[in-house]
Design a protein around this motif. Structure first.
Motif, PDB file in Angstrom:
ATOM      1  N   UNK A  37       0.832  -1.210   0.000  1.00 19.86           N
ATOM      2  CA  UNK A  37       0.000   0.000   0.000  1.00 19.86           C
ATOM      3  C   UNK A  37       0.861   1.253   0.000  1.00 19.86           C
ATOM      4  N   UNK A  38       1.903   1.283   0.823  1.00 15.32           N
ATOM      5  CA  UNK A  38       2.789   2.447   0.858  1.00 15.32           C
ATOM      6  C   UNK A  38       3.437   2.650  -0.513  1.00 15.32           C
ATOM      7  N   UNK A  39       3.825   1.551  -1.150  1.00 11.69           N
ATOM      8  CA  UNK A  39       4.420   1.619  -2.486  1.00 11.69           C
ATOM      9  C   UNK A  39       3.425   2.187  -3.490  1.00 11.69           C
ATOM     10  N   UNK A  40       2.180   1.739  -3.439  1.00 12.70           N
ATOM     11  CA  UNK A  40       1.160   2.248  -4.362  1.00 12.70           C
ATOM     12  C   UNK A  40       0.972   3.751  -4.203  1.00 12.70           C
ATOM     13  N   UNK A  41       0.929   4.224  -2.957  1.00 16.77           N
ATOM     14  CA  UNK A  41       0.755   5.655  -2.709  1.00 16.77           C
ATOM     15  C   UNK A  41       1.943   6.432  -3.269  1.00 16.77           C
ATOM     16  N   UNK A  42       3.157   5.956  -3.005  1.00 18.16           N
ATOM     17  CA  UNK A  42       4.345   6.661  -3.489  1.00 18.16           C
ATOM     18  C   UNK A  42       4.467   6.601  -5.015  1.00 18.16           C
ATOM     19  N   UNK A  43       4.104   5.479  -5.615  1.00 16.15           N
ATOM     20  CA  UNK A  43       4.115   5.396  -7.084  1.00 16.15           C
ATOM     21  C   UNK A  43       3.142   6.405  -7.675  1.00 16.15           C
ATOM     22  N   UNK A  44       1.943   6.479  -7.100  1.00 19.40           N
ATOM     23  CA  UNK A  44       0.955   7.412  -7.603  1.00 19.40           C
ATOM     24  C   UNK A  44       1.470   8.845  -7.465  1.00 19.40           C
ATOM     25  N   UNK A  45       2.029   9.185  -6.302  1.00 17.02           N
ATOM     26  CA  UNK A  45       2.509  10.547  -6.060  1.00 17.02           C
ATOM     27  C   UNK A  45       3.619  10.917  -7.045  1.00 17.02           C
ATOM     28  N   UNK A  46       4.544   9.997  -7.283  1.00 18.24           N
ATOM     29  CA  UNK A  46       5.607  10.280  -8.256  1.00 18.24           C
ATOM     30  C   UNK A  46       5.041  10.403  -9.670  1.00 18.24           C
ATOM     31  N   UNK A  47       4.002   9.667  -9.978  1.00 10.26           N
ATOM     32  CA  UNK A  47       3.350   9.783 -11.272  1.00 10.26           C
ATOM     33  C   UNK A  47       2.588  11.085 -11.424  1.00 10.26           C
ATOM     34  N   UNK A  48       2.084  11.617 -10.314  1.00 13.76           N
ATOM     35  CA  UNK A  48       1.367  12.893 -10.349  1.00 13.76           C
ATOM     36  C   UNK A  48       2.308  14.004 -10.782  1.00 13.76           C
ATOM     37  N   UNK A  49       3.510  13.999 -10.217  1.00 11.54           N
ATOM     38  CA  UNK A  49       4.486  15.039 -10.535  1.00 11.54           C
ATOM     39  C   UNK A  49       5.873  14.431 -10.418  1.00 11.54           C
ATOM     40  N   UNK A  50       6.459  14.122 -11.548  1.00 15.33           N
ATOM     41  CA  UNK A  50       7.770  13.477 -11.549  1.00 15.33           C
ATOM     42  C   UNK A  50       8.887  14.408 -11.082  1.00 15.33           C
ATOM     43  N   UNK A  51       8.619  15.710 -10.932  1.00 13.46           N
ATOM     44  CA  UNK A  51       9.620  16.650 -10.437  1.00 13.46           C
ATOM     45  C   UNK A  51       9.719  16.608  -8.918  1.00 13.46           C
ATOM     46  N   UNK A  52       8.705  16.055  -8.264  1.00  8.14           N
ATOM     47  CA  UNK A  52       8.707  15.957  -6.806  1.00  8.14           C
ATOM     48  C   UNK A  52       9.377  14.687  -6.384  1.00  8.14           C
ATOM     49  N   UNK A  53       9.478  14.420  -5.151  1.00  5.54           N
ATOM     50  CA  UNK A  53       9.070  15.279  -4.049  1.00  5.54           C
ATOM     51  C   UNK A  53      10.103  16.375  -3.791  1.00  5.54           C
ATOM     52  N   UNK A  54       9.674  17.331  -3.012  1.00  6.91           N
ATOM     53  CA  UNK A  54      10.576  18.401  -2.635  1.00  6.91           C
ATOM     54  C   UNK A  54       9.882  19.380  -1.718  1.00  6.91           C
ATOM     55  N   UNK A  55      10.644  20.287  -1.138  1.00  6.50           N
ATOM     56  CA  UNK A  55      10.062  21.270  -0.232  1.00  6.50           C
ATOM     57  C   UNK A  55       9.027  22.146  -0.942  1.00  6.50           C
ATOM     58  N   UNK A  56       7.847  22.230  -0.378  1.00  9.02           N
ATOM     59  CA  UNK A  56       6.788  23.045  -0.981  1.00  9.02           C
ATOM     60  C   UNK A  56       7.192  24.513  -1.016  1.00  9.02           C
ATOM     61  N   UNK A  57       7.938  24.949  -0.004  1.00 10.59           N
ATOM     62  CA  UNK A  57       8.365  26.356   0.033  1.00 10.59           C
ATOM     63  C   UNK A  57       9.361  26.691  -1.072  1.00 10.59           C
ATOM     64  N   UNK A  58       9.888  25.662  -1.739  1.00 12.44           N
ATOM     65  CA  UNK A  58      10.788  25.884  -2.880  1.00 12.44           C
ATOM     66  C   UNK A  58      10.105  25.603  -4.218  1.00 12.44           C
ATOM     67  N   UNK A  59       8.779  25.479  -4.194  1.00 11.08           N
ATOM     68  CA  UNK A  59       8.034  25.347  -5.427  1.00 11.08           C
ATOM     69  C   UNK A  59       7.590  23.946  -5.814  1.00 11.08           C
ATOM     70  N   UNK A  60       7.922  22.940  -5.014  1.00 11.77           N
ATOM     71  CA  UNK A  60       7.475  21.580  -5.326  1.00 11.77           C
ATOM     72  C   UNK A  60       5.977  21.453  -5.078  1.00 11.77           C
ATOM     73  N   UNK A  61       5.330  20.535  -5.801  1.00  8.49           N
ATOM     74  CA  UNK A  61       3.896  20.298  -5.627  1.00  8.49           C
ATOM     75  C   UNK A  61       3.587  19.366  -4.465  1.00  8.49           C
ATOM     76  N   UNK A  62       4.584  18.555  -4.064  1.00 10.05           N
ATOM     77  CA  UNK A  62       4.341  17.596  -2.992  1.00 10.05           C
ATOM     78  C   UNK A  62       5.656  17.139  -2.365  1.00 10.05           C
ATOM     79  N   UNK A  63       5.523  16.576  -1.167  1.00  6.93           N
ATOM     80  CA  UNK A  63       6.668  16.021  -0.465  1.00  6.93           C
ATOM     81  C   UNK A  63       6.161  14.884   0.416  1.00  6.93           C
TER      82      UNK A  63
END
Length: 126
Positions: A37-63
């Motif tokens: 389940x954790x893998x599915x969530x992380x795969x989906x999140x990386x698929x949502x925005x391949x530039x993430x994860x990263x600090x939101x205060x630096x412009x990333x969409x998710x972390x």
């Protein structure tokens, strides 16, 4: 996608950043399902925005923050280092749990409004 072991709670800060927190510690027989389940969530999140994860205060969409502790009855808890590789979709733990150890898994995702809306829709969250 229906999650059985990860139950996310939602909080929002004054700047509009939304955090989804899940904590799970099922019996050892469910370790594989929990990691899946954790893998599915992380795969989906990386698929949502391949530039993430990263600090939101630096412009990333998710972390995200993923922490895993191995629980052995009668012994002190042991921290396990999770590693997720987006290109392969593999989540590994070091050290890996034994058949007698349960996992205490904490997963926090934070994101912008677009990420949050898509996350809610993907995982059927309110």
């Amino acid at each position: 996608m229906n999650l059985q072991l990860l139950d996310f709670d939602c909080t929002e800060d004054a700047e509009g950043v939304v955090c989804w927190d899940a904590l799970a510690q099922p019996a050892p027989a469910y370790n594989t399902a929990l990691l899946h389940e954790a893998t599915q969530v992380l795969q989906w999140a990386h698929g949502f925005d391949s530039h993430g994860p990263g600090p939101l205060e630096h412009g990333a969409d998710w972390d995200f923050d993923l922490q895993v502790t191995l629980i052995t009855p009668g012994l002190a808890p042991q921290v396990s280092q999770p590693r997720f590789v987006p290109s392969t979709g593999q989540l590994t733990l070091w050290p890996a749990p034994t058949a007698l150890q349960s996992l205490s898994l904490s997963l926090t995702l934070s994101g912008t409004a677009g990420f949050v809306q898509a996350f809610r829709a993907q995982f059927g969250l309110p």
